[in-house]
Write a protein that holds these residues in place. Structure first.
Motif, PDB file in Angstrom:
ATOM      1  N   ALA A   1      49.237 -30.202 110.281  1.00 36.98           N
ATOM      2  CA  ALA A   1      49.886 -31.379 111.022  1.00 36.98           C
ATOM      3  C   ALA A   1      50.233 -30.601 112.210  1.00 36.98           C
ATOM      4  N   GLY A   2      50.974 -29.652 112.140  1.00 43.71           N
ATOM      5  CA  GLY A   2      51.405 -28.737 113.386  1.00 43.71           C
ATOM      6  C   GLY A   2      50.143 -28.496 114.486  1.00 43.71           C
ATOM      7  N   ALA A   3      49.151 -28.218 113.911  1.00 46.30           N
ATOM      8  CA  ALA A   3      47.872 -27.837 114.636  1.00 46.30           C
ATOM      9  C   ALA A   3      47.349 -29.028 115.571  1.00 46.30           C
ATOM     10  N   PHE A   4      47.364 -30.305 114.689  1.00 48.11           N
ATOM     11  CA  PHE A   4      47.067 -31.540 115.204  1.00 48.11           C
ATOM     12  C   PHE A   4      48.055 -32.022 116.672  1.00 48.11           C
TER      13      PHE A   4
ATOM     14  N   MET B   1      51.944 -26.629 100.320  1.00 49.82           N
ATOM     15  CA  MET B   1      52.424 -27.399 101.451  1.00 49.82           C
ATOM     16  C   MET B   1      52.709 -26.914 102.699  1.00 49.82           C
ATOM     17  N   VAL B   2      52.620 -25.359 102.756  1.00 48.27           N
ATOM     18  CA  VAL B   2      52.768 -24.801 103.993  1.00 48.27           C
ATOM     19  C   VAL B   2      51.552 -25.204 104.927  1.00 48.27           C
ATOM     20  N   CYS B   3      50.352 -25.149 104.155  1.00 47.88           N
ATOM     21  CA  CYS B   3      49.041 -25.138 104.863  1.00 47.88           C
ATOM     22  C   CYS B   3      49.054 -26.781 105.290  1.00 47.88           C
ATOM     23  N   VAL B   4      49.411 -27.729 104.441  1.00 45.55           N
ATOM     24  CA  VAL B   4      49.628 -29.006 105.195  1.00 45.55           C
ATOM     25  C   VAL B   4      50.464 -29.268 106.188  1.00 45.55           C
ATOM     26  N   PHE B   5      51.613 -28.450 106.193  1.00 42.96           N
ATOM     27  CA  PHE B   5      52.324 -28.648 107.512  1.00 42.96           C
ATOM     28  C   PHE B   5      51.672 -28.072 108.610  1.00 42.96           C
ATOM     29  N   LEU B   6      51.035 -26.926 108.272  1.00 42.72           N
ATOM     30  CA  LEU B   6      50.376 -26.250 109.453  1.00 42.72           C
ATOM     31  C   LEU B   6      49.329 -27.091 110.062  1.00 42.72           C
TER      32      LEU B   6
END
Length: 416
Positions: free
Chosen positions: A291-294, A284-289
């Motif tokens: 989104a944060g990168a976008f 889930m951290v990777c998913v949010f990262l």
């Protein structure tokens, strides 16, 4: 659930009762999103439309919230009307907590996001250390209910701060922010449903994310059609959502489809192994990262369009025009059209915050403060001289900024 931990609770600290919260069904999430939307629009309605201002609005909602919360704690079981009224009020109160920190205390949204993340994490840590579970199926002691509502308050405050930061300071707007949040919610749902992620873990992620989703929905419905919304306004939007919440709550009160059975509330909670849970968290951290990168790339590309500009000169003409029209309507004692201009001023200003605020935050805040007073006066009174004075004070700050002059704090405060 660890039943030993429950039986070890002292009666003075934890009253044994039936489950105090509803089962998580589709109805739960429908009302939750409706409540988050009301939290956004109803606070604006009281603050601006009734002209009470942020401080008085916060006091009124705060008193109402703590009264209803007291009643909720006094109940021995889940009562839909009381529970969801508490959620509605805590959603408004949580929104106001963030708004007060940003507008009255000068706390940056980034600081608010970090602060509420830490407070929410601390709540979960202490809750788990004390009760050995974070499951909503185990909310049948006073102490666990206290942890539950504290976590709920921080999720609303965090969701508000995060949504405002992405939509306004990073200038993605509420529509794109809402779309990103919706994708994250769908990813969370897929992780729980298809990949069998920990239900408690995914529940609390979704609970935080539905706050900015509801805010985006409310913003879309209340904004004028010229800005891509439905043009319903804060009053109509709040009324629609409050009516929808009432209808669903009545249905739940009659059908009882969201009651947690006694057998389920006392069942032993199934937990993931530490290694498995760590993998879920990492995923889930990777998913949010991602989104944060976008978001970071989008914001960086957007900020390049204003790079090198250090003041708001030439950027405020439309707001001068709106306030000039509003002033003319006030002088003509036409408060219907004056208030329509006030709505346009608020919506246009909020829409351009992400573009204007990064250029010169000090001047932006000075202008924003004068706008708050203008909106409050025009919406709450028909006193021509009072409204004209606040508009004139605001126009003087606007015109100075539009010509590249520094904001004058004395003029900015003249309308207060």
């Amino acid at each position: 659930m660890n039943t030993t931990a429950f039986h070890n609770n002292s009666p003075s600290l934890a009253k044994i009762m039936l489950s105090k919260v509803p089962e998580v069904t589709i109805y739960f999430w429908i009302i939750k999103v409706l409540c988050t939307t009301v939290g956004e629009t109803f606070a604006d309605f009281i603050n601006f439309n009734l002209g009470l201002g942020l401080t008085k609005t916060s006091i009124i909602i705060g008193v109402a919230f703590f009264i209803v919360l007291f009643i909720q704690f006094r109940r021995r079981k889940y009562v839909p009307v009381i529970y969801w009224l508490t959620v509605v009020l805590i959603s408004v109160f949580g929104t106001l907590v963030t708004d007060n920190m940003v507008e009255n205390m000068g706390v940056q949204l980034t600081t608010s996001v970090i602060l509420f993340t830490v407070l929410l994490a601390a709540t979960f840590i202490v809750w788990y250390q004390s009760e050995k579970t974070l499951s909503i199926h185990s909310i049948f002691t006073t102490r666990r209910e206290a942890f539950y509502w504290l976590a709920i308050l921080f999720t609303f405050a965090l969701g508000t701060a995060t949504g405002d930061y992405v939509a306004e300071e990073l200038a993605l707007g509420y529509t794109l922010t809402g779309l990103i949040v919706l994708i994250l919610i769908l990813c969370t749902f897929a992780a729980w449903k298809l990949l069998k992620f920990n239900a408690v873990f995914t529940f609390w992620i979704a609970y935080v994310l539905t706050r900015p989703l509801g805010a985006s929905l409310g913003d879309y419905m209340s904004q004028p059609t010229a800005l891509g919304g439905l043009g319903l306004g804060a009053t109509v939007t709040s009324t629609i959502f409050l009516a929808a919440i009432f209808a669903v709550v009545v249905f739940l009160s009659i059908s009882k489809v969201d009651r947690i059975s006694k057998e389920k509330s006392t069942a032993i909670e199934q937990r993931s192994t530490s290694i498995k849970f760590a993998g879920q968290v990492l995923t889930m951290v990777c998913v949010f990262l991602a989104a944060g990168a976008f978001i970071g790339v989008y914001a960086n590309n957007h900020n390049q369009t204003i790079e090198g500009k250090h003041d708001l000169s030439g950027e405020l003409t439309e707001f001068i025009s709106i306030q000039t029209d509003m002033r003319n309507y006030v002088i003509a004692n036409d408060f219907t059209d004056a208030r329509a201009q006030a709505d346009k001023l608020e919506l246009d200003w909020d829409t351009r915050e992400g573009t204007l605020r990064p250029i010169d935050q000090t001047t932006w805040i000075a202008i924003d403060e004068t706008f708050d007073q203008v909106l409050s006066d025009v919406r709450a009174t028909t006193d021509i001289e009072k409204c004209k004075a606040s508009i004139d004070a605001s126009l003087s700050v606007l015109e100075a900024a539009n010509t590249g002059s520094p904001a004058d704090p004395e003029k900015a405060s003249a309308s207060k």
